[in-house]
Design an enzyme around this catalytic site. Sequence first.
Site, PDB file in Angstrom:
ATOM      1  N   GLU A 400       0.839  -1.200   0.000  1.00  0.00           N
ATOM      2  CA  GLU A 400       0.000   0.000   0.000  1.00  0.00           C
ATOM      3  C   GLU A 400       0.869   1.242   0.000  1.00  0.00           C
ATOM      4  O   GLU A 400       1.909   1.278   0.656  1.00  0.00           O
ATOM      5  CB  GLU A 400      -0.881   0.021   1.262  1.00  0.00           C
ATOM      6  CG  GLU A 400      -2.259  -0.578   1.049  1.00  0.00           C
ATOM      7  CD  GLU A 400      -3.208   0.326   0.266  1.00  0.00           C
ATOM      8  OE1 GLU A 400      -2.748   1.212  -0.483  1.00  0.00           O
ATOM      9  OE2 GLU A 400      -4.414   0.139   0.417  1.00  0.00           O
ATOM     10  N   ASP A 401       0.419   2.251  -0.720  1.00  0.00           N
ATOM     11  CA  ASP A 401       1.126   3.532  -0.679  1.00  0.00           C
ATOM     12  C   ASP A 401       0.905   4.215   0.669  1.00  0.00           C
ATOM     13  O   ASP A 401       1.837   4.621   1.332  1.00  0.00           O
ATOM     14  CB  ASP A 401       0.674   4.442  -1.833  1.00  0.00           C
ATOM     15  CG  ASP A 401      -0.845   4.418  -2.045  1.00  0.00           C
ATOM     16  OD1 ASP A 401      -1.543   3.708  -1.298  1.00  0.00           O
ATOM     17  OD2 ASP A 401      -1.327   5.114  -2.948  1.00  0.00           O
ATOM     18  N   ASP A 404      -4.667   5.410   5.695  1.00  0.00           N
ATOM     19  CA  ASP A 404      -5.194   6.605   6.353  1.00  0.00           C
ATOM     20  C   ASP A 404      -6.238   6.155   7.375  1.00  0.00           C
ATOM     21  O   ASP A 404      -5.910   5.763   8.486  1.00  0.00           O
ATOM     22  CB  ASP A 404      -5.776   7.485   5.242  1.00  0.00           C
ATOM     23  CG  ASP A 404      -6.285   8.810   5.735  1.00  0.00           C
ATOM     24  OD1 ASP A 404      -6.033   9.149   6.902  1.00  0.00           O
ATOM     25  OD2 ASP A 404      -6.943   9.522   4.957  1.00  0.00           O
ATOM     26  N   PHE A 453      -2.590  16.366   4.178  1.00  0.00           N
ATOM     27  CA  PHE A 453      -2.915  15.803   2.871  1.00  0.00           C
ATOM     28  C   PHE A 453      -1.670  15.779   1.989  1.00  0.00           C
ATOM     29  O   PHE A 453      -1.052  16.815   1.745  1.00  0.00           O
ATOM     30  CB  PHE A 453      -4.037  16.587   2.187  1.00  0.00           C
ATOM     31  CG  PHE A 453      -4.590  15.834   1.015  1.00  0.00           C
ATOM     32  CD1 PHE A 453      -5.520  14.822   1.211  1.00  0.00           C
ATOM     33  CD2 PHE A 453      -4.125  16.085  -0.273  1.00  0.00           C
ATOM     34  CE1 PHE A 453      -5.999  14.083   0.135  1.00  0.00           C
ATOM     35  CE2 PHE A 453      -4.598  15.349  -1.348  1.00  0.00           C
ATOM     36  CZ  PHE A 453      -5.536  14.345  -1.140  1.00  0.00           C
ATOM     37  N   ARG A 466       0.863  12.708  -9.176  1.00  0.00           N
ATOM     38  CA  ARG A 466       1.398  11.375  -8.888  1.00  0.00           C
ATOM     39  C   ARG A 466       2.857  11.224  -9.298  1.00  0.00           C
ATOM     40  O   ARG A 466       3.584  10.401  -8.764  1.00  0.00           O
ATOM     41  CB  ARG A 466       0.596  10.305  -9.634  1.00  0.00           C
ATOM     42  CG  ARG A 466      -0.828  10.134  -9.165  1.00  0.00           C
ATOM     43  CD  ARG A 466      -1.374   8.830  -9.732  1.00  0.00           C
ATOM     44  NE  ARG A 466      -2.824   8.744  -9.708  1.00  0.00           N
ATOM     45  CZ  ARG A 466      -3.545   8.343  -8.664  1.00  0.00           C
ATOM     46  NH1 ARG A 466      -2.933   8.022  -7.553  1.00  0.00           N
ATOM     47  NH2 ARG A 466      -4.849   8.278  -8.731  1.00  0.00           N
TER      48      ARG A 466
HETATM   49  P1  IMP Z   1      -8.058   4.876   3.741  1.00  0.00           P
HETATM   50  O1  IMP Z   1      -9.097   3.937   3.243  1.00  0.00           O
HETATM   51  O2  IMP Z   1      -8.669   6.048   4.450  1.00  0.00           O
HETATM   52  O3  IMP Z   1      -6.986   4.223   4.562  1.00  0.00           O
HETATM   53  O4  IMP Z   1      -7.397   5.546   2.497  1.00  0.00           O
HETATM   54  C1  IMP Z   1      -6.526   4.909   1.697  1.00  0.00           C
HETATM   55  C2  IMP Z   1      -6.446   5.534   0.339  1.00  0.00           C
HETATM   56  O5  IMP Z   1      -6.797   6.916   0.361  1.00  0.00           O
HETATM   57  C3  IMP Z   1      -5.038   5.488  -0.147  1.00  0.00           C
HETATM   58  O6  IMP Z   1      -4.797   4.284  -0.832  1.00  0.00           O
HETATM   59  C4  IMP Z   1      -4.942   6.696  -1.018  1.00  0.00           C
HETATM   60  O7  IMP Z   1      -5.374   6.389  -2.300  1.00  0.00           O
HETATM   61  C5  IMP Z   1      -5.890   7.674  -0.420  1.00  0.00           C
HETATM   62  N1  IMP Z   1      -5.210   8.649   0.482  1.00  0.00           N
HETATM   63  C6  IMP Z   1      -5.162   8.641   1.822  1.00  0.00           C
HETATM   64  N2  IMP Z   1      -4.494   9.686   2.311  1.00  0.00           N
HETATM   65  C7  IMP Z   1      -4.079  10.384   1.227  1.00  0.00           C
HETATM   66  C8  IMP Z   1      -3.319  11.589   1.081  1.00  0.00           C
HETATM   67  O8  IMP Z   1      -2.858  12.231   2.036  1.00  0.00           O
HETATM   68  N3  IMP Z   1      -3.115  11.994  -0.191  1.00  0.00           N
HETATM   69  C9  IMP Z   1      -3.597  11.323  -1.269  1.00  0.00           C
HETATM   70  N4  IMP Z   1      -4.298  10.200  -1.178  1.00  0.00           N
HETATM   71  C10 IMP Z   1      -4.550   9.725   0.068  1.00  0.00           C
HETATM   72 MG    MG Z   2      -4.194   3.134  -2.358  1.00  0.00          MG
END
Ligand code: IMP
Ligand code: MG
Length: 517
Positions: A400-401, A404, A453, A466
Site C-alpha cells: 500500500e502507498d 489513512d 494531505f 502522482r
Molecule cells: P483509507 O481507506 O482512508 O486508509 O485511504 C486509503 C487511500 O486513500 C489510499 O490508498 C490513497 O489512495 C488515499 N489517500 C489517503 N491519504 C491520502 C493523502 O494524504 N493523499 C492522497 N491520497 C490519500
Molecule cells: Mg491506495
Amino acid sequence: MGSGKAKLDPFACYLALKGIAQSLNSSLPLRQALHLALRSAAKAGGVSGTAIVLLDSSKKHLLHVVSYGLTDWYVRKGLLDVDKSMGESLQGEPVVVLNAATDPRVQYRDLAKRAGITSVLSIPLKDKTEVIGALRAYSHEERHFGKAEIGFFEAVANSCALALESARMLENLEGGHDAPQENMLSAAGASQVLAAELRRPAQFAHPSEEEFAKLLDFYRIEWLYEPRSFALQLEGDNIAEMFTPDFYLPELDLYVELTTMKQSLATDKNRKIRRLRELYPGTNIILLNRSGFAQLLAKYGYGLRGETKVVRVLLSSTQLQRKVRSLGKKISRDYAGKKLVLVGVLKGVVPFLSDLMQNISLPLAVDFMSISYYSEVSGQVKITKDLDTSITDMDVLMVEDIVDTGMTLNYVLNYLRARNPASLKVCALLDKRTRRLADVHLDYVGFEIPDEFLVGYGLDHLGMYRNLPFVGVLSPDAPVHEKATQKEGPEQPCLSRIPPLLSTLPTLSPLTLMLLP
Ligand code: IMP
Ligand code: MG
C-alpha cells in the site's frame, strides 16, 4: 393495572391485535409500523413501555431497535450482552422478571431503577424456528405476567416477527449484494441488516453526519447512530450530564464523535471525551474534528479549501529510496523459500511497488486490483479490476502507498482473505496512524506521517501530482518555503517543476462549504 392479577380487557386486546396486524401489513415504513404496533400493545397490555431488541451478527449482543414509552437514555444504554440480559428468552421461552432493580438476569439494573422500571416480560421473536431477538414489555409496578397477558404479547411478537421476516425476504430479493453467495442472508444476518436499517435516523442532526454514514456504508462498515448515552455526572439518582457519541462501529468497537460545527463546541466535547475515558476505561472513542473531516472528504475528491495550493516537501526522493531499499531487504529475508506475490491496488501504489520489487532479491509475482472510490460511485465499494491470477496457497504481501482511515485496506484484506492465501501481510510506505478508524495491522511500515494531505510518489489530488519523485504536503494558501526545498540537496525538485494546474482545480465544493464555520 396494579400488582398481581392481570386486568386485560379482551375486547381491547382483540382491537389492538387487529390494528397491529393491519399496520404491519400496510405500506408504512417498517420502523413506523413496528412503533405503532408497540404503542397499541403497550396500551392494551397495560404496560408503561414496550421494545423490540434484535440480535447482532455475533449473536452475543442485543440492540434496541424500536421502542415505545421508554426514556431516550434508557434506550441508548448501549449493546446488551445476551448472557446478561434475560438470555433465557433467546432459548425460545418467555421470561418474567419481577424486580428489574435486583434481578441478576437484568444487565443494567441501576438504569432500570432510575427509569422507574420494575417488572419486565421478554418474549422471544422467532423467524420460523430461529430466535432473532425479543419483544419486551416494561411495567412501573410489580407485575406477575399471567398466562393471558403472556399470550397477548406472544401474539404481538409473532406479528412483529412476521413483518421482520417479510422485510428480510424483500432485502434478499432486492439484493444490493453483488456476490451471489451473499445473496441469501440468514435470518440472523438479516436481522442485523434490519437492525441497522431500523436504527438509521430519519434525519441526521448535521449533514456531515449523513456524509460520514454514507462513507461508512460505502466501505461496508457496520454503524449505529447514537446507540449509547454515557452518564458523565450523577446527582443523587439523577443523571446531571450525558454524552451521546454520534456513531458506534461494532466491528471496530469504536465510537466516533464528529465536531464539524463550532470550534468552541469542540473544546467542550474534548472535556466530555476525557471524562468518558476516565469513567468508562476500555471504551474506544475518537473525535473527528472539522479539519480532520474536511481532509477525509478532500481525499475523496471534494476539493481542499482555498484557491491556491502549494506543495511542501515532506519526504525527499533520497529518503524514500533509502527506506524502500531497507524494506526490500527485510522482505527478502522474511520471504526466503516462500511463494511470494505482491498485490497492489491501483493507481497510487505504482511508484512504490515498482521500486520495492526491484529491491527484493527473490523470485516473486506481481498482481494488481482496482477498486471504486467514494467520490466515483455511490452505493458500496466494488472491485473494478480483480486479480489476474489465483492467490490460493500463495504468500501474499499486500503493498500500500498510504494507510489513512484503514477502511480501504480493511475491505481489501477481507476480500483477499476469503481467497485462502497461505499467508497475508501488509507493507505500507506511509502510515497516517492518528487518523485510523479500522485498526488494521501493518507488518511493514516505511514512515509514520502526520495528519496532512499528501501528494507525490503515486499519491494524487484529483488525479494529479502522482509523478512527483518526492512526497509533499498539499496545503492551501501556505507560504512557499524556498529554504525547505533547498535543504534536501541538489536532486530536490523545486516548486516551479510542479505542473501549473492549480488554477484548473475546483475550488469550493458544496461539501467543503458545509464544513466552513
Ligand atoms: P483509507 O481507506 O482512508 O486508509 O485511504 C486509503 C487511500 O486513500 C489510499 O490508498 C490513497 O489512495 C488515499 N489517500 C489517503 N491519504 C491520502 C493523502 O494524504 N493523499 C492522497 N491520497 C490519500
Ligand atoms: Mg491506495
